[in-house]
Design an enzyme around this catalytic site. Sequence first.
Site, mmCIF file in Angstrom:
data_model
loop_
_atom_site.group_PDB
_atom_site.id
_atom_site.type_symbol
_atom_site.label_atom_id
_atom_site.label_comp_id
_atom_site.label_asym_id
_atom_site.label_seq_id
_atom_site.Cartn_x
_atom_site.Cartn_y
_atom_site.Cartn_z
ATOM 1 N N ALA A 38 0.590 -1.211 -0.109
ATOM 2 C CA ALA A 38 -0.069 0.297 -0.279
ATOM 3 C C ALA A 38 1.168 1.147 -0.175
ATOM 4 O O ALA A 38 1.981 1.601 0.603
ATOM 5 C CB ALA A 38 -0.528 0.048 1.793
ATOM 6 N N ASP A 39 0.409 2.347 -1.120
ATOM 7 C CA ASP A 39 0.991 3.572 -0.852
ATOM 8 C C ASP A 39 0.305 4.043 0.384
ATOM 9 O O ASP A 39 -1.176 4.080 0.923
ATOM 10 C CB ASP A 39 1.419 4.055 -1.850
ATOM 11 N N SER A 40 0.329 5.707 -0.021
ATOM 12 C CA SER A 40 -0.175 7.164 0.928
ATOM 13 C C SER A 40 -1.522 6.614 0.769
ATOM 14 O O SER A 40 -2.697 7.106 1.045
ATOM 15 C CB SER A 40 0.429 8.090 0.816
#
Length: 82
Positions: A38-40
């Site tokens: 996951a990224d932001s």
Amino acid sequence: MTPEQIFAKLQEMIVEQFSVKMPESVTYETTFEEDLGADSVDLVDLMMALEEEFEIGEVQEDELAELKTVGDVVSFLAAKLS
């Protein structure tokens, strides 16, 4: 809502959002960045879905920054819902 119920719903949401092939691979120890990639943006999307699903109001950025694992989110939601 019990932590187990929160975890079950959260697991279901994570499997859908992150296209996890094996739901049982999502555990309390699963990390968002390392295990799920996951990224932001992914995390913000998940938090918005959680805000709506659990009706907890807006999650602040500093609160979001502290949530590293699925277990962290379960504890956070349990506290918000109690």
